[in-house]
Design a protein around this motif. Structure first.
Motif, short mmCIF file in Angstrom:
data_model
loop_
_atom_site.label_atom_id
_atom_site.label_comp_id
_atom_site.label_asym_id
_atom_site.label_seq_id
_atom_site.Cartn_x
_atom_site.Cartn_y
_atom_site.Cartn_z
N PHE A 164 9.10 -0.27 4.65
CA PHE A 164 9.05 1.13 4.26
C PHE A 164 9.55 1.96 5.44
O PHE A 164 9.50 1.50 6.58
N PRO A 165 10.04 3.16 5.17
CA PRO A 165 10.56 3.98 6.26
C PRO A 165 9.45 4.45 7.19
O PRO A 165 8.37 4.83 6.72
N THR A 166 9.72 4.41 8.50
CA THR A 166 8.70 4.79 9.47
C THR A 166 9.26 5.77 10.50
O THR A 166 10.46 5.77 10.78
N HIS B 274 0.82 -1.21 0.00
CA HIS B 274 0.00 0.00 0.00
C HIS B 274 0.86 1.26 0.00
O HIS B 274 0.59 2.20 -0.75
N TYR B 275 1.88 1.31 0.85
CA TYR B 275 2.69 2.51 0.98
C TYR B 275 3.84 2.59 -0.02
O TYR B 275 4.38 3.68 -0.25
N GLN B 276 4.23 1.49 -0.61
CA GLN B 276 5.25 1.43 -1.66
C GLN B 276 6.45 2.36 -1.40
O GLN B 276 6.79 3.21 -2.22
N GLY B 277 7.06 2.21 -0.24
CA GLY B 277 8.28 2.95 0.07
C GLY B 277 8.08 4.34 0.61
O GLY B 277 9.05 5.04 0.91
N LEU C 38 5.05 -5.20 14.31
CA LEU C 38 4.63 -4.77 12.98
C LEU C 38 5.68 -3.90 12.30
O LEU C 38 6.04 -4.14 11.15
N ILE C 39 6.20 -2.89 12.99
CA ILE C 39 7.14 -1.98 12.33
C ILE C 39 8.47 -2.66 12.01
O ILE C 39 9.13 -2.29 11.03
#
Length: 191
Positions: free
Chosen positions: A65-67, A37-40, A59-60
């Motif tokens: 993807f970067p968070t 969904h977030y694709q990076g 989860l993270i």
């Protein structure tokens, strides 16, 4: 004389609904869904304390993807087995979310009142997008038409503990999720 303290372990469960393996397998699937969904994109994860802490941590670590991470505390249960209304948001975000993608991570979608209040609170900060991810969903308890964008498991209307979910601040340490025995669903028995 030394006081013997209760252990608060799996023997206090009437039944185990989700094993540690079930949970970890579904988290892996959720992280794939979220990564697709977030694709990076850079995403701010807002974890709802204290119940979602364990779920958020797992989860993270598995998302691709970067968070950024921030937390909100929303109080809706106290020492009860049903959500109290209205929920109270008791601490502000420390992270600026304006024009950022935000994913709210919570342990359980029960009545929907808490998540609705959190979404309304966060929308005031003008995020680029705002999505929700819950570990557990109790559709039978929804009071308002609200559903999470991403969901781990749909469960029956039973009071559950473990894997971050508590009763009177106990049982968060269990690696599984189970139904607390009815005779223990009284804060007086946990003094």
């Amino acid at each position: 004389m030394r006081t013997i303290r209760p252990r608060y372990n799996e023997s206090d469960l009437e039944t185990v609904l989700l094993t540690s393996e079930d949970i970890q397998r579904r988290i892996s699937e959720l992280s794939s869904e979220l990564s697709e969904h977030y694709q990076g994109e850079d995403v701010t994860i807002v974890s709802i304390l204290s119940g979602a802490l364990v779920f958020t941590a797992d989860l993270i670590r598995s998302c691709n993807f970067p968070t950024r991470l921030d937390c909100l505390r929303a109080e809706s249960y106290g020492n009860a087995t049903t959500a109290q209304t209205p929920p109270r948001i008791t601490n502000p975000l420390k992270t600026d979310i304006k024009n950022h993608h935000v994913l709210v991570v919570d342990d359980i979608l029960d009545s929907g009142n808490t998540l609705k209040a959190i979404i309304a609170h966060l929308e005031k900060h003008s995020p680029a997008s705002l999505k929700t991810c819950v570990l557990l969903d109790k559709p039978a308890r929804h009071e308002k038409s609200f559903s999470a964008d991403f969901c781990g498991f749909s469960i029956p209307d039973q009071f559950v503990v473990g894997y971050g979910l508590d009763f009177a601040e106990r049982y968060r340490n269990l690696s599984c999720i189970g139904v607390l025995r009815e005779e223990l669903q009284n804060s007086d028995t946990h003094s």
